[in-house]
Design a protein around this motif. Structure first.
Motif, PDB file in Angstrom:
ATOM      1  N   LEU A  48       0.674  69.094  36.566  1.00 17.45           N
ATOM      2  CA  LEU A  48       0.645  68.839  35.125  1.00 17.45           C
ATOM      3  C   LEU A  48       0.696  67.349  34.815  1.00 17.45           C
ATOM      4  O   LEU A  48       0.097  66.887  33.847  1.00 17.45           O
ATOM      5  CB  LEU A  48       1.796  69.571  34.440  1.00 17.45           C
ATOM      6  CG  LEU A  48       1.722  71.094  34.520  1.00 17.45           C
ATOM      7  CD1 LEU A  48       2.960  71.717  33.891  1.00 17.45           C
ATOM      8  CD2 LEU A  48       0.452  71.614  33.882  1.00 17.45           C
ATOM      9  N   ARG A  49       1.390  66.612  35.640  1.00 18.32           N
ATOM     10  CA  ARG A  49       1.523  65.172  35.386  1.00 18.32           C
ATOM     11  C   ARG A  49       0.273  64.388  35.763  1.00 18.32           C
ATOM     12  O   ARG A  49      -0.094  63.440  35.073  1.00 18.32           O
ATOM     13  CB  ARG A  49       2.720  64.631  36.156  1.00 18.32           C
ATOM     14  CG  ARG A  49       2.931  63.165  35.904  1.00 18.32           C
ATOM     15  CD  ARG A  49       4.191  62.658  36.496  1.00 18.32           C
ATOM     16  NE  ARG A  49       4.324  61.250  36.156  1.00 18.32           N
ATOM     17  CZ  ARG A  49       5.422  60.579  36.218  1.00 18.32           C
ATOM     18  NH1 ARG A  49       6.528  61.181  36.597  1.00 18.32           N
ATOM     19  NH2 ARG A  49       5.460  59.309  35.900  1.00 18.32           N
ATOM     20  N   TYR A  50      -0.395  64.774  36.842  1.00 17.72           N
ATOM     21  CA  TYR A  50      -1.465  63.937  37.386  1.00 17.72           C
ATOM     22  C   TYR A  50      -2.878  64.468  37.192  1.00 17.72           C
ATOM     23  O   TYR A  50      -3.836  63.795  37.562  1.00 17.72           O
ATOM     24  CB  TYR A  50      -1.214  63.676  38.873  1.00 17.72           C
ATOM     25  CG  TYR A  50       0.052  62.884  39.108  1.00 17.72           C
ATOM     26  CD1 TYR A  50       0.166  61.583  38.646  1.00 17.72           C
ATOM     27  CD2 TYR A  50       1.138  63.447  39.757  1.00 17.72           C
ATOM     28  CE1 TYR A  50       1.333  60.857  38.838  1.00 17.72           C
ATOM     29  CE2 TYR A  50       2.303  62.733  39.961  1.00 17.72           C
ATOM     30  CZ  TYR A  50       2.395  61.431  39.493  1.00 17.72           C
ATOM     31  OH  TYR A  50       3.546  60.720  39.687  1.00 17.72           O
ATOM     32  N   THR A  51      -3.055  65.637  36.617  1.00 20.17           N
ATOM     33  CA  THR A  51      -4.401  66.161  36.406  1.00 20.17           C
ATOM     34  C   THR A  51      -4.947  65.631  35.087  1.00 20.17           C
ATOM     35  O   THR A  51      -4.358  65.877  34.034  1.00 20.17           O
ATOM     36  CB  THR A  51      -4.397  67.701  36.383  1.00 20.17           C
ATOM     37  OG1 THR A  51      -3.897  68.176  37.629  1.00 20.17           O
ATOM     38  CG2 THR A  51      -5.801  68.243  36.153  1.00 20.17           C
ATOM     39  N   PRO A  52      -6.079  64.910  35.149  1.00 22.55           N
ATOM     40  CA  PRO A  52      -6.683  64.433  33.899  1.00 22.55           C
ATOM     41  C   PRO A  52      -7.007  65.613  32.980  1.00 22.55           C
ATOM     42  O   PRO A  52      -7.523  66.642  33.423  1.00 22.55           O
ATOM     43  CB  PRO A  52      -7.969  63.737  34.366  1.00 22.55           C
ATOM     44  CG  PRO A  52      -7.714  63.383  35.799  1.00 22.55           C
ATOM     45  CD  PRO A  52      -6.831  64.485  36.332  1.00 22.55           C
ATOM     46  N   GLY A  53      -6.667  65.474  31.721  1.00 24.99           N
ATOM     47  CA  GLY A  53      -6.918  66.517  30.743  1.00 24.99           C
ATOM     48  C   GLY A  53      -5.761  67.483  30.557  1.00 24.99           C
ATOM     49  O   GLY A  53      -5.740  68.228  29.588  1.00 24.99           O
ATOM     50  N   ALA A  54      -4.796  67.476  31.479  1.00 28.24           N
ATOM     51  CA  ALA A  54      -3.657  68.395  31.355  1.00 28.24           C
ATOM     52  C   ALA A  54      -2.843  68.101  30.096  1.00 28.24           C
ATOM     53  O   ALA A  54      -2.218  69.008  29.541  1.00 28.24           O
ATOM     54  CB  ALA A  54      -2.771  68.324  32.595  1.00 28.24           C
ATOM     55  N   GLU A  55      -2.900  66.873  29.621  1.00 31.74           N
ATOM     56  CA  GLU A  55      -2.139  66.525  28.421  1.00 31.74           C
ATOM     57  C   GLU A  55      -2.669  67.243  27.179  1.00 31.74           C
ATOM     58  O   GLU A  55      -2.002  67.287  26.147  1.00 31.74           O
ATOM     59  CB  GLU A  55      -2.128  65.006  28.196  1.00 31.74           C
ATOM     60  CG  GLU A  55      -3.465  64.412  27.827  1.00 31.74           C
ATOM     61  CD  GLU A  55      -4.388  64.122  29.009  1.00 31.74           C
ATOM     62  OE1 GLU A  55      -5.503  63.635  28.764  1.00 31.74           O
ATOM     63  OE2 GLU A  55      -4.007  64.378  30.159  1.00 31.74           O
ATOM     64  N   LEU A  56      -3.852  67.824  27.284  1.00 31.56           N
ATOM     65  CA  LEU A  56      -4.413  68.588  26.169  1.00 31.56           C
ATOM     66  C   LEU A  56      -3.884  70.016  26.131  1.00 31.56           C
ATOM     67  O   LEU A  56      -4.102  70.737  25.167  1.00 31.56           O
ATOM     68  CB  LEU A  56      -5.941  68.601  26.269  1.00 31.56           C
ATOM     69  CG  LEU A  56      -6.614  67.224  26.268  1.00 31.56           C
ATOM     70  CD1 LEU A  56      -8.105  67.358  26.518  1.00 31.56           C
ATOM     71  CD2 LEU A  56      -6.321  66.477  24.979  1.00 31.56           C
ATOM     72  N   LEU A  57      -3.191  70.410  27.188  1.00 30.56           N
ATOM     73  CA  LEU A  57      -2.586  71.743  27.271  1.00 30.56           C
ATOM     74  C   LEU A  57      -1.156  71.700  26.730  1.00 30.56           C
ATOM     75  O   LEU A  57      -0.566  70.628  26.624  1.00 30.56           O
ATOM     76  CB  LEU A  57      -2.579  72.215  28.726  1.00 30.56           C
ATOM     77  CG  LEU A  57      -3.941  72.391  29.377  1.00 30.56           C
ATOM     78  CD1 LEU A  57      -3.773  72.666  30.863  1.00 30.56           C
ATOM     79  CD2 LEU A  57      -4.704  73.509  28.708  1.00 30.56           C
ATOM     80  N   PRO A  58      -0.577  72.850  26.455  1.00 28.08           N
ATOM     81  CA  PRO A  58       0.811  72.867  25.956  1.00 28.08           C
ATOM     82  C   PRO A  58       1.836  72.693  27.089  1.00 28.08           C
ATOM     83  O   PRO A  58       2.695  73.547  27.322  1.00 28.08           O
ATOM     84  CB  PRO A  58       0.915  74.237  25.279  1.00 28.08           C
ATOM     85  CG  PRO A  58      -0.031  75.103  26.048  1.00 28.08           C
ATOM     86  CD  PRO A  58      -1.179  74.187  26.419  1.00 28.08           C
ATOM     87  N   CYS A  59       1.727  71.585  27.806  1.00 31.34           N
ATOM     88  CA  CYS A  59       2.623  71.310  28.938  1.00 31.34           C
ATOM     89  C   CYS A  59       4.083  71.220  28.508  1.00 31.34           C
ATOM     90  O   CYS A  59       4.985  71.440  29.323  1.00 31.34           O
ATOM     91  CB  CYS A  59       2.225  70.003  29.625  1.00 31.34           C
ATOM     92  SG  CYS A  59       0.583  70.039  30.337  1.00 31.34           S
ATOM     93  N   HIS A  60       4.315  70.908  27.242  1.00 33.95           N
ATOM     94  CA  HIS A  60       5.691  70.808  26.752  1.00 33.95           C
ATOM     95  C   HIS A  60       6.401  72.152  26.786  1.00 33.95           C
ATOM     96  O   HIS A  60       7.619  72.208  26.698  1.00 33.95           O
ATOM     97  CB  HIS A  60       5.711  70.216  25.333  1.00 33.95           C
ATOM     98  CG  HIS A  60       5.015  71.065  24.315  1.00 33.95           C
ATOM     99  ND1 HIS A  60       3.641  71.115  24.215  1.00 33.95           N
ATOM    100  CD2 HIS A  60       5.511  71.907  23.380  1.00 33.95           C
ATOM    101  CE1 HIS A  60       3.323  71.952  23.235  1.00 33.95           C
ATOM    102  NE2 HIS A  60       4.436  72.442  22.713  1.00 33.95           N
ATOM    103  N   ARG A  61       5.650  73.231  26.982  1.00 34.25           N
ATOM    104  CA  ARG A  61       6.246  74.571  27.026  1.00 34.25           C
ATOM    105  C   ARG A  61       6.697  74.966  28.429  1.00 34.25           C
ATOM    106  O   ARG A  61       7.076  76.100  28.664  1.00 34.25           O
ATOM    107  CB  ARG A  61       5.245  75.588  26.491  1.00 34.25           C
ATOM    108  CG  ARG A  61       4.905  75.349  25.030  1.00 34.25           C
ATOM    109  CD  ARG A  61       3.885  76.326  24.513  1.00 34.25           C
ATOM    110  NE  ARG A  61       3.486  75.958  23.145  1.00 34.25           N
ATOM    111  CZ  ARG A  61       2.308  76.213  22.633  1.00 34.25           C
ATOM    112  NH1 ARG A  61       1.404  76.860  23.339  1.00 34.25           N
ATOM    113  NH2 ARG A  61       2.030  75.823  21.405  1.00 34.25           N
ATOM    114  N   VAL A  62       6.673  74.022  29.359  1.00 37.29           N
ATOM    115  CA  VAL A  62       7.114  74.288  30.731  1.00 37.29           C
ATOM    116  C   VAL A  62       8.442  73.567  30.953  1.00 37.29           C
ATOM    117  O   VAL A  62       8.540  72.352  30.750  1.00 37.29           O
ATOM    118  CB  VAL A  62       6.067  73.816  31.763  1.00 37.29           C
ATOM    119  CG1 VAL A  62       6.529  74.144  33.178  1.00 37.29           C
ATOM    120  CG2 VAL A  62       4.710  74.451  31.479  1.00 37.29           C
TER     121      VAL A  62
END
Length: 105
Positions: A48-62
């Motif tokens: 989640l931290r290093y994949t480009p584009g992952a910041e567009l996902l709801p990573c805050h829900r993990v």
């Protein structure tokens, strides 16, 4: 883990994170298990931290299994609270109320 397995793992992780509903959270361990690598929860965080584009996902829900938010990411709590996620007095997510587990990949 071979490079092909790593790509599949990454894709599975991103797919699972994309499915987490608003107002709910899941854990790194649950995501790792659903991706087929139950002992790789730390790798979920790295993905989640290093994949480009992952910041567009709801990573805050993990969050972690205890309901703690990611260290060094002060906005995570505010993002979750804006979605109605409740926190316990100890600063952790109320996992009984907000835990989501994927049903189907």
């Amino acid at each position: 883990m071979s490079p092909e397995q790593a790509r599949t793992f990454r894709d599975d992780v991103l797919n699972i994170v994309a499915q987490i509903p608003c107002g709910q959270v899941t854990t790194y361990g649950i995501i790792a298990a659903w991706a087929g690598w139950p002992s790789h929860s730390r790798m979920v965080g790295r993905t989640l931290r290093y994949t480009p584009g992952a910041e567009l996902l709801p990573c805050h829900r993990v969050v972690n299994a205890a309901g703690r938010t990611a260290p060094g990411w002060s906005r995570q709590r505010a993002l979750l609270e804006a979605e109605g996620v409740a926190f316990r007095p100890n600063g952790r997510v109320d996992m009984r109320q907000h835990l989501w587990e994927p049903q189907v990949l």
